[in-house]
Scaffold this motif. Structure first.
Motif, PDB file in Angstrom:
ATOM      1  N   GLY A  54       0.816  -1.174   0.017  1.00 15.72           N
ATOM      2  CA  GLY A  54       0.053   0.126   0.032  1.00 15.72           C
ATOM      3  C   GLY A  54       0.935   1.378   0.170  1.00 15.72           C
ATOM      4  O   GLY A  54       1.841   1.130  -0.045  1.00 15.72           O
ATOM      5  N   LYS A  55       0.171   2.434   0.223  1.00 10.69           N
ATOM      6  CA  LYS A  55       0.837   3.689   0.041  1.00 10.69           C
ATOM      7  C   LYS A  55       0.125   4.552   0.661  1.00 10.69           C
ATOM      8  O   LYS A  55      -0.974   4.717   0.707  1.00 10.69           O
ATOM      9  CB  LYS A  55       1.134   4.012  -1.494  1.00 10.69           C
ATOM     10  CG  LYS A  55       1.903   5.240  -1.605  1.00 10.69           C
ATOM     11  CD  LYS A  55       2.483   5.561  -2.986  1.00 10.69           C
ATOM     12  CE  LYS A  55       3.184   6.769  -3.250  1.00 10.69           C
ATOM     13  NZ  LYS A  55       3.407   7.148  -4.484  1.00 10.69           N
ATOM     14  N   GLN A  56       0.633   5.514   1.478  1.00  8.82           N
ATOM     15  CA  GLN A  56      -0.178   6.831   1.964  1.00  8.82           C
ATOM     16  C   GLN A  56       0.968   8.061   1.583  1.00  8.82           C
ATOM     17  O   GLN A  56       1.987   8.069   2.055  1.00  8.82           O
ATOM     18  CB  GLN A  56      -0.468   6.753   3.208  1.00  8.82           C
ATOM     19  CG  GLN A  56      -1.157   7.869   3.717  1.00  8.82           C
ATOM     20  CD  GLN A  56      -1.851   7.736   5.098  1.00  8.82           C
ATOM     21  OE1 GLN A  56      -1.200   7.044   5.996  1.00  8.82           O
ATOM     22  NE2 GLN A  56      -2.932   8.155   5.397  1.00  8.82           N
ATOM     23  N   THR A 230      -4.471  13.930  11.083  1.00  6.68           N
ATOM     24  CA  THR A 230      -3.627  15.135  10.951  1.00  6.68           C
ATOM     25  C   THR A 230      -2.784  15.194  12.452  1.00  6.68           C
ATOM     26  O   THR A 230      -3.340  14.855  13.607  1.00  6.68           O
ATOM     27  CB  THR A 230      -4.458  16.449  11.131  1.00  6.68           C
ATOM     28  OG1 THR A 230      -5.025  16.388   9.900  1.00  6.68           O
ATOM     29  CG2 THR A 230      -3.588  17.673  11.283  1.00  6.68           C
ATOM     30  N   VAL A 231      -1.519  15.074  12.265  1.00  4.88           N
ATOM     31  CA  VAL A 231      -0.860  14.972  13.392  1.00  4.88           C
ATOM     32  C   VAL A 231       0.012  16.338  13.872  1.00  4.88           C
ATOM     33  O   VAL A 231       0.542  16.954  12.979  1.00  4.88           O
ATOM     34  CB  VAL A 231       0.334  13.949  13.255  1.00  4.88           C
ATOM     35  CG1 VAL A 231       1.082  13.441  14.546  1.00  4.88           C
ATOM     36  CG2 VAL A 231      -0.233  12.720  12.540  1.00  4.88           C
ATOM     37  N   VAL A 240      -0.511  16.223   7.680  1.00  6.44           N
ATOM     38  CA  VAL A 240      -1.504  15.817   7.341  1.00  6.44           C
ATOM     39  C   VAL A 240      -1.479  14.510   6.451  1.00  6.44           C
ATOM     40  O   VAL A 240      -1.118  14.484   5.518  1.00  6.44           O
ATOM     41  CB  VAL A 240      -2.269  17.139   6.698  1.00  6.44           C
ATOM     42  CG1 VAL A 240      -3.417  16.729   6.073  1.00  6.44           C
ATOM     43  CG2 VAL A 240      -2.129  18.083   7.371  1.00  6.44           C
ATOM     44  N   GLY A 241      -2.034  13.635   7.138  1.00  7.47           N
ATOM     45  CA  GLY A 241      -2.117  12.203   6.330  1.00  7.47           C
ATOM     46  C   GLY A 241      -2.980  12.378   5.142  1.00  7.47           C
ATOM     47  O   GLY A 241      -4.253  12.752   5.265  1.00  7.47           O
ATOM     48  N   GLY A 242      -2.311  11.759   4.120  1.00 11.25           N
ATOM     49  CA  GLY A 242      -3.354  12.002   2.654  1.00 11.25           C
ATOM     50  C   GLY A 242      -3.960  10.686   2.335  1.00 11.25           C
ATOM     51  O   GLY A 242      -4.401   9.639   3.434  1.00 11.25           O
TER      52      GLY A 242
END
Length: 257
Positions: A54-56, A230-231, A240-242
Motif C-alpha cells: 500500500g501507500k499513503q 492530522t498529527v 496531514v495524512g493523505g
C-alpha cells in the motif's frame, strides 16, 4: 432305440434350460450413477493469509497552511484473518455477501520528511523554515495500518466446483502515524495520532470446492481507505495524512454448512 432317443431329447432340454438360466443371470446391467453438479448455496466460515502493498502520501504543513512539503510511506506487510458469508446459487449464477476482518503488519517508515539546514537562520515563526526554529532539526515518522476489514457483495458464475467471481463493497480500518522531531541540542519530541478509516474496495477471485463442505480460494482486492489523520508535530507544524490505498492478495479456505 426308443429309450435312447427319449434320453437324448431330455439331455438337450436340460442343457437348454441351464443355458437360458445362466444368460438370464448375466443380462442385468446396473444403471449409471448420475452425480449432481455442486451447489454453492449455504453459510460458510473460513481463514485466510496473504500479503499487501500500500501507500499513503503525507504532507508537512504549517498550522497557518502557508507552506507544504510532501512525503510518502509504502505500507507493505503480512495480513491474516477470517471471513464469514452466505451464497445463493440460481442455475450457474452465484451471488452472496461476505465480511472479513484482518490483522495487519503493514507499516512504512517515511524518509526524514524535513531537515532544517544547519546553516539556516530562522525565527520561531519563519514560514520558510516551517517554524521549527532550530537549524539541523529533523522530522521523521512511521505510518502503520493496524487492522482492517471489508463487507462486500460477491457475484460469480459456477463451473460445477469452480467459481470465478467479482466482489466489492465497504472497507474500514485503523492506523497510526507516529514519529519524532530531533534537534541538535539534542532534544527529541515525540508525536502520534490514530485514525479510523472508512472507504471502499473492489476485486475478484477464484474458489474451488475440493470437497463437499470445503473450498479453497485466492483473491485480490484494491482498497481506498480515504484520508489519514492530522498529527501535531509542533505548535506551528502538522503532518496531514493523505489518501491511503492498498493492494492485497490472499489465499483462504472455507467450510460450508
Amino acid at each position: 432305440m426308443h429309450r435312447l432317443l427319449v434320453a437324448f431329447l431330455a439331455a438337450i432340454a436340460f442343457a437348454g434350460s441351464a443355458l437360458a438360466a445362466d444368460m438370464r443371470a448375466r443380462m442385468p446391467v446396473k444403471a449409471p450413477i448420475i452425480v449432481p453438479p455442486y451447489n454453492w448455496t449455504g453459510f460458510y466460515v473460513g481463514l485466510n493469509i496473504g500479503g499487501s502493498w500500500g501507500k499513503q502520501d503525507n504532507n508537512l504543513v504549517t498550522t497557518s497552511g502557508g507552506a507544504v512539503l510532501s512525503n510518502s510511506a509504502n505500507l507493505d506487510g503480512v495480513i491474516g484473518g477470517g471471513q464469514i458469508g452466505y451464497n445463493w446459487q440460481v442455475d450457474q449464477l452465484v451471488f452472496g455477501f461476505e465480511a472479513d476482518f484482518q490483522g495487519s503488519g503493514q507499516k512504512g517508515d517515511g524518509d526524514p520528511i524535513y531537515t532544517l539546514p544547519v546553516g539556516a537562520v530562522c525565527g520561531p515563526f519563519a514560514v520558510g523554515c516551517f517554524g521549527v526554529g532550530t537549524p539541523g532539526a529533523t522530522i521523521s515518522y512511521t505510518d502503520k495500518l493496524d487492522w482492517f476489514g471489508t463487507v462486500r457483495a460477491r457475484v460469480g458464475w459456477a463451473f460445477d466446483r469452480w467459481l470465478p467471481y467479482v466482489t466489492g463493497g465497504w472497507a474500514y480500518g485503523h492506523g497510526e502515524i507516529s514519529g519524532t522531531t530531533v534537534t541538535t541540542t539534542p532534544t527529541t519530541t515525540a508525536f502520534s495520532a490514530t485514525q479510523n478509516y472508512s472507504g471502499w474496495t473492489v476485486g475478484g477471485g477464484l474458489e474451488w470446492a475440493f470437497l463437499n463442505n470445503w473450498s479453497a480460494k485466492v483473491e485480490y482486492l484494491y482498497i481506498d481507505f480515504g484520508d489519514g489523520p492530522t498529527v501535531a508535530v509542533s505548535p506551528s507544524l502538522n503532518i496531514v495524512g493523505g489518501r491511503m490505498t492498498d493492494n492485497i492478495v490472499r489465499a483462504g479456505v472455507n467450510y460450508k454448512f
